[in-house]
Design an enzyme around this catalytic site. Sequence first.
Site, short mmCIF file in Angstrom:
data_model
loop_
_atom_site.label_atom_id
_atom_site.label_comp_id
_atom_site.label_asym_id
_atom_site.label_seq_id
_atom_site.Cartn_x
_atom_site.Cartn_y
_atom_site.Cartn_z
N ASN A 215 -10.10 -0.30 0.30
CA ASN A 215 -8.63 -0.21 0.27
C ASN A 215 -8.12 -0.79 -1.05
O ASN A 215 -8.21 -2.00 -1.27
CB ASN A 215 -8.08 -0.99 1.48
CG ASN A 215 -6.56 -0.97 1.53
OD1 ASN A 215 -5.89 -0.60 0.57
ND2 ASN A 215 -6.02 -1.39 2.67
N HIS B 143 -3.51 7.10 2.85
CA HIS B 143 -3.90 5.80 2.30
C HIS B 143 -5.28 5.42 2.85
O HIS B 143 -5.51 5.47 4.06
CB HIS B 143 -2.85 4.76 2.66
CG HIS B 143 -3.27 3.36 2.37
ND1 HIS B 143 -3.84 3.00 1.17
CD2 HIS B 143 -3.21 2.23 3.13
CE1 HIS B 143 -4.12 1.70 1.20
NE2 HIS B 143 -3.76 1.22 2.37
N CYS C 112 0.81 -1.22 0.00
CA CYS C 112 0.00 0.00 0.00
C CYS C 112 0.85 1.28 0.00
O CYS C 112 0.33 2.35 -0.27
CB CYS C 112 -0.95 -0.01 1.18
SG CYS C 112 -1.98 -1.48 1.23
N1 COA Z 1 -18.08 -8.91 9.67
C1 COA Z 1 -18.53 -9.20 10.90
N2 COA Z 1 -17.73 -9.55 11.90
C2 COA Z 1 -16.41 -9.59 11.66
C3 COA Z 1 -15.87 -9.30 10.41
C4 COA Z 1 -16.76 -8.95 9.40
N3 COA Z 1 -16.35 -8.63 8.15
N4 COA Z 1 -14.53 -9.42 10.47
C5 COA Z 1 -14.23 -9.78 11.71
N5 COA Z 1 -15.37 -9.88 12.45
C6 COA Z 1 -15.52 -10.24 13.84
C7 COA Z 1 -14.35 -11.03 14.39
O1 COA Z 1 -14.48 -12.39 14.07
C8 COA Z 1 -14.47 -10.75 15.86
O2 COA Z 1 -15.48 -11.59 16.39
P1 COA Z 1 -15.29 -12.26 17.84
O3 COA Z 1 -15.20 -11.10 18.79
O4 COA Z 1 -16.52 -13.06 17.97
O5 COA Z 1 -14.02 -13.03 17.75
C9 COA Z 1 -15.00 -9.33 15.92
O6 COA Z 1 -15.56 -9.07 14.64
C10 COA Z 1 -13.95 -8.31 16.24
O7 COA Z 1 -12.85 -8.58 15.40
P2 COA Z 1 -11.56 -7.68 15.47
O8 COA Z 1 -10.55 -8.19 14.50
O9 COA Z 1 -11.15 -7.51 16.90
O10 COA Z 1 -12.15 -6.29 14.96
P3 COA Z 1 -11.44 -4.90 14.88
O11 COA Z 1 -12.22 -3.92 15.64
O12 COA Z 1 -9.97 -4.99 15.14
O13 COA Z 1 -11.64 -4.55 13.34
C11 COA Z 1 -10.38 -4.52 11.31
C12 COA Z 1 -11.05 -5.37 12.36
C13 COA Z 1 -9.72 -5.43 10.29
C14 COA Z 1 -11.46 -3.67 10.62
C15 COA Z 1 -9.34 -3.57 11.97
O14 COA Z 1 -8.48 -4.32 12.82
C16 COA Z 1 -8.50 -2.86 10.95
O15 COA Z 1 -8.98 -2.07 10.18
N6 COA Z 1 -7.18 -3.08 10.96
C17 COA Z 1 -6.30 -2.48 9.99
C18 COA Z 1 -6.39 -3.30 8.72
C19 COA Z 1 -5.82 -2.59 7.55
O16 COA Z 1 -5.94 -1.40 7.40
N7 COA Z 1 -5.17 -3.36 6.68
C20 COA Z 1 -4.62 -2.89 5.47
C21 COA Z 1 -3.35 -2.18 5.73
S1 COA Z 1 -2.67 -1.52 4.30
#
Ligand code: COA
Length: 321
Positions: free
Chosen positions: A278, A248, A111
Amino acid sequence: MKVRITGTGWELPEYEADNNYLSTIVETSDEWITERTGIRKRHLVKDETTTSLAAGAAKKALLNAGMKAEEIQLLIVATISSDTETPSTACQVQALLGAAHAVAFDINAACSGFLYAVHIAEAFIKSGMYENALLIGAETLSKLVDWTDRGTCVLFGDGAGAAVLTASESQGILSQSIGSNGSKWEVLSCAGRPNQNPLCQGEGTPGYLRMDGQEVFKFAVKTVPICIEDALKKAGLSPDEVTYFLLHQANRRIIQSVAKRLKQPEERFPMNIDQCANTSAASLPILLAQMNEQGRLHPGDRLVLSGFGAGLTWGACVLEW
Ligand code: COA
């Protein structure tokens, strides 16, 4: 001598997949995706390819810059989703454009790829080796995500953005800050295809994107403000003097957190994440090109472009439009 952006272009696949559509594929909801990320829809390829999107964005950037493809001396495509292992996407785009006099190659910085391309192009142009460069960020990440993994497949989209850079006497790039931390590569990765030579016998899984979302989130909110502050310091500017911060487009909450840390209003952080999700290396040049097209950029505006991604990699570029 400075290096300035003289033209921009963007191209998105025709098909739009909204969050409700994704909820028919994996267990998710519009509410979860919108609240956690700010994404409402993404564009996904049906007939388009990384190369066709890249060429589409590039043609528009050339038109916008008033340049012919044959004039381009350096052609860099930032991508992690090339259509072929070899040749590079850049060489295929070169053929489609007729940019016969360009040196063409790809770079892989995920990215942060577009900012890495800017870094390389500025050095080449300032050295006097080339007078101009066509930079493209192009991705079809929909072929790299595991469509059974709701933690990743909802986050990404396909698209391409491009910019023409040329030597300039006055305005242009004021400073850059860029970095990598390979010791954290496993936080966000995509395996290559398994080696099936007679000795290895092909252990391994297909190359899908794997991510520790919370680690990436923490890395981004910590690193991006430091990187932007470093670039601004090199340019002799304070955050208050910046017209727009183009970040980004990975997650609205990350962008909001960066705005807060820099003590700047969110309005100065334009976003299209709700429309595009993204798009990795394409994210920054698409946003820049859309703002340019909308007439939101004026001579003298000070812009900060900043990104982060797999590697881990990050970068920021301060420029005067
Ligand atoms: N829909 C519904 N539930 C989802 C889900 C989806 N698409 N994806 C994950 N979950 C669930 C998980 O399974 C978890 O459930 P549980 O509590 O029963 O285990 C719950 O939601 C919370 O998951 P978690 O990973 O803790 O959520 P989060 O608040 O950290 O959000 C992201 C997840 C990926 C949105 C967040 O961590 C993020 O944006 N990170 C940066 C990723 C990024 O930018 N990557 C690219 C970089 S270039």
